[in-house]
Design an enzyme around this catalytic site. Structure first.
Site, PDB file in Angstrom:
ATOM      1  N   ARG A  68       0.843  -1.210   0.000  1.00 32.56           N
ATOM      2  CA  ARG A  68       0.000   0.000   0.000  1.00 32.56           C
ATOM      3  C   ARG A  68       0.874   1.255   0.000  1.00 32.56           C
ATOM      4  NH1 ARG A  68      -2.110   2.253   4.475  1.00 32.56           N
ATOM      5  NH2 ARG A  68      -2.170   0.282   5.600  1.00 32.56           N
ATOM      6  N   TYR A 121     -15.616  15.483 -16.999  1.00 34.15           N
ATOM      7  CA  TYR A 121     -16.040  14.091 -16.869  1.00 34.15           C
ATOM      8  C   TYR A 121     -17.089  14.019 -15.751  1.00 34.15           C
ATOM      9  CZ  TYR A 121     -16.023   9.289 -15.315  1.00 34.15           C
ATOM     10  OH  TYR A 121     -16.432   8.048 -14.919  1.00 34.15           O
ATOM     11  N   ASP A 193      -6.713  17.153 -16.019  1.00 32.46           N
ATOM     12  CA  ASP A 193      -7.009  15.775 -16.430  1.00 32.46           C
ATOM     13  C   ASP A 193      -6.607  15.651 -17.896  1.00 32.46           C
ATOM     14  OD1 ASP A 193      -8.193  13.419 -17.381  1.00 32.46           O
ATOM     15  OD2 ASP A 193      -9.860  13.547 -15.968  1.00 32.46           O
ATOM     16  N   LYS A 218      -7.799   4.263 -19.800  1.00 32.40           N
ATOM     17  CA  LYS A 218      -8.135   4.657 -21.170  1.00 32.40           C
ATOM     18  C   LYS A 218      -6.902   4.510 -22.068  1.00 32.40           C
ATOM     19  CE  LYS A 218     -12.144   5.460 -19.413  1.00 32.40           C
ATOM     20  NZ  LYS A 218     -12.087   6.188 -18.212  1.00 32.40           N
TER      21      LYS A 218
HETATM   22  N1  PLP Z   1     -11.256  11.361 -16.409  1.00 35.25           N
HETATM   23  C1  PLP Z   1     -11.841  11.230 -17.611  1.00 35.25           C
HETATM   24  C2  PLP Z   1     -11.645  12.307 -18.631  1.00 35.25           C
HETATM   25  C3  PLP Z   1     -12.627  10.116 -17.900  1.00 35.25           C
HETATM   26  O1  PLP Z   1     -13.203  10.001 -19.104  1.00 35.25           O
HETATM   27  C4  PLP Z   1     -12.788   9.115 -16.899  1.00 35.25           C
HETATM   28  C5  PLP Z   1     -13.614   7.918 -17.154  1.00 35.25           C
HETATM   29  O2  PLP Z   1     -14.279   7.810 -18.165  1.00 35.25           O
HETATM   30  C6  PLP Z   1     -12.178   9.305 -15.661  1.00 35.25           C
HETATM   31  C7  PLP Z   1     -11.404  10.423 -15.453  1.00 35.25           C
HETATM   32  C8  PLP Z   1     -12.334   8.294 -14.547  1.00 35.25           C
HETATM   33  O3  PLP Z   1     -11.504   7.201 -14.786  1.00 35.25           O
HETATM   34  P1  PLP Z   1     -11.735   5.739 -14.157  1.00 35.25           P
HETATM   35  O4  PLP Z   1     -12.949   5.171 -14.808  1.00 35.25           O
HETATM   36  O5  PLP Z   1     -10.470   5.010 -14.477  1.00 35.25           O
HETATM   37  O6  PLP Z   1     -11.951   5.909 -12.696  1.00 35.25           O
END
Ligand code: PLP
Length: 409
Positions: A68, A121, A193, A218
């Site tokens: 961890r 998101y 992000d 992704k």
């Molecule tokens: N940020 C973006 C731009 C996303 O499209 C997503 C999920 O679709 C996330 C964060 C969250 O990622 P996770 O599903 O791996 O938690």
């Protein structure tokens, strides 16, 4: 056989990591030395706890002790992403939301204020709404394109400016240098992000960001077989603060997930190059199709942030297209159910092409008003273009558009 914590931070053998391009760094993740020989693939250290010969060795703050708090395979992933993004270090999480929550919960507390891009998101929007409702964190939403709007929103208690490089799903491109300069002037850290762009298209730390966030699920991993998240830092002191919270939060990466992500990342440059090229081709063709009312992709001449995209994303506008079908909600539903090569799926950044309908999936937390403000219509589609042959994709999209036109309003 000895593997030390220091060994895995090494650059590829016989090279100086700083001089290499991302396409080369991606296929040379950090190596683990084992008594003079080096496994070419990063080994999977699945064990969660480590044993020692002496109490002093166990007490060494730099050692691997308990997974961890750190694990060699996970550290290799953190170092690989940090190098691609040009950061001083990174922390890996069990998912993208783990990384986003880790950073937001560290930087924000009751009475604090955050300025965030309006079109985010859906999970991030839900987290900010939760922080506001339960912890009294005040959120001001801005367009993400106007530095004056950010300047006007700043307050003495502002603790963070939060942006997405390419917004989900509108594909709006944030003017990172202009917005980050305003935040820097007020001493406010900037988190970006970068999931949609990946470090191959944009490195937000080079444009004034302090933290870069990824849903590694992704593009970084890319093969629909693993969840993960990464936060990359410019300042080691901020990384230490977030790490202390991450160890408490416990949303760390499983070593096998880290290993899969590292394996996927080695082909990231090839995948992103092809996805960008195919997305640009398909966006142009969709824009000329009579069943399509509007198309948004940073490569298109009528994209509202075309000039910003030309500066920030010179290698390509990403693999995600958003489009509004002329037939509205019914046409959108018929389209996503008619595709055969593409899949109806909520994710993105995969080797396969994925299509979906944000209003009923990723952004379903938003009410009608918030959806409108976020630029999402009832018939808006999101296409995440994969690495299939572009003509097979076009044939699939056109047959689905024919079916959608038959169902449209
Ligand atoms: N940020 C973006 C731009 C996303 O499209 C997503 C999920 O679709 C996330 C964060 C969250 O990622 P996770 O599903 O791996 O938690």
């Amino acid at each position: 056989m000895t593997i030390s914590a220091n060994d895995i931070t090494g650059v590829p053998a016989k090279t100086d990591g700083g001089a290499l391009r991302p396409e080369t760094l991606a296929v040379h993740p950090p190596r683990v030395e084992i008594s003079g020989s080096t496994p070419l693939g990063v080994p999977l250290h699945q064990g969660h706890v480590f044993a020692f010969d002496s109490a002093d060795a166990l007490a060494d703050p730099d050692t691997f002790l308990y997974s961890r708090m750190g694990n060699p395979t996970v550290r290799a992933l953190e170092d690989a992403v940090a190098r691609l993004e040009g950061g001083t270090g990174a922390l890996s999480y069990a998912s993208g939301m783990g990384a986003i929550s880790g950073v937001l919960h560290t930087l924000l507390s009751s009475g604090g204020h955050v300025i965030a891009q309006r079109c985010l998101y859906g999970g991030t929007y839900a987290l900010l709404t939760d922080l506001a409702g339960r912890w009294g964190v005040d959120v001001t939403y801005v367009s993400g394109t106007d530095p004056d709007e950010v300047r006007a929103a700043l307050r003495p208690e502002t603790r963070l400016l939060y942006l997405e490089t390419i917004a989900n799903p509108t594909t709006r491109v944030a003017d990172l240098p202009a917005l980050a300069a305003v935040a820097a002037g007020a001493g406010v850290p900037v988190a970006v992000d970068n999931t949609f762009a990946s470090p191959l298209l944009c490195r937000p730390l080079d444009h004034g960001a302090d933290v870069v966030l990824h849903s590694a699920t992704k593009y970084l991993a890319g093969h629909a077989d693993v969840l993960g998240g990464v936060a990359v830092f410019k300042d080691p002191a901020l990384q230490r603060r977030v790490r202390a919270h991450a160890v408490e939060q416990g949303a760390v990466t499983d070593p096998f997930a880290a290993w899969l992500t590292l394996r996927g990342m080695q082909t990231l440059p090839l995948r992103v190059e092809r996805q960008c090229a195919s997305a640009a081709t398909l966006a142009a063709r969709l824009a000329a199709h009579p069943a399509v009312a509007a198309v948004r992709h940073p490569s298109l001449a009528d994209h509202p942030d075309r000039a910003v995209a030309a500066r920030l994303l010179p290698a390509g506008g990403g693999g995600v297209i958003s489009a509004d079908l002329a037939g509205g909600r019914d046409a959108g539903r018929a389209f996503v159910e008619a595709v055969r090569v593409a899949s109806l799926s909520v994710s993105l950044g995969d080797v396969r092409t994925l299509v979906m309908h944000p209003a009923s999936t990723s952004h379903r937390q938003l009410d009608a008003e918030a959806l409108r403000t976020a630029g999402i219509g009832p018939g808006t589609l999101r296409l995440s273009v994969g690495i299939e042959h572009v003509e097979d994709l076009w044939a699939d999209l056109t047959q689905a558009l024919d079916k959608a036109a038959a169902h449209g309003a």
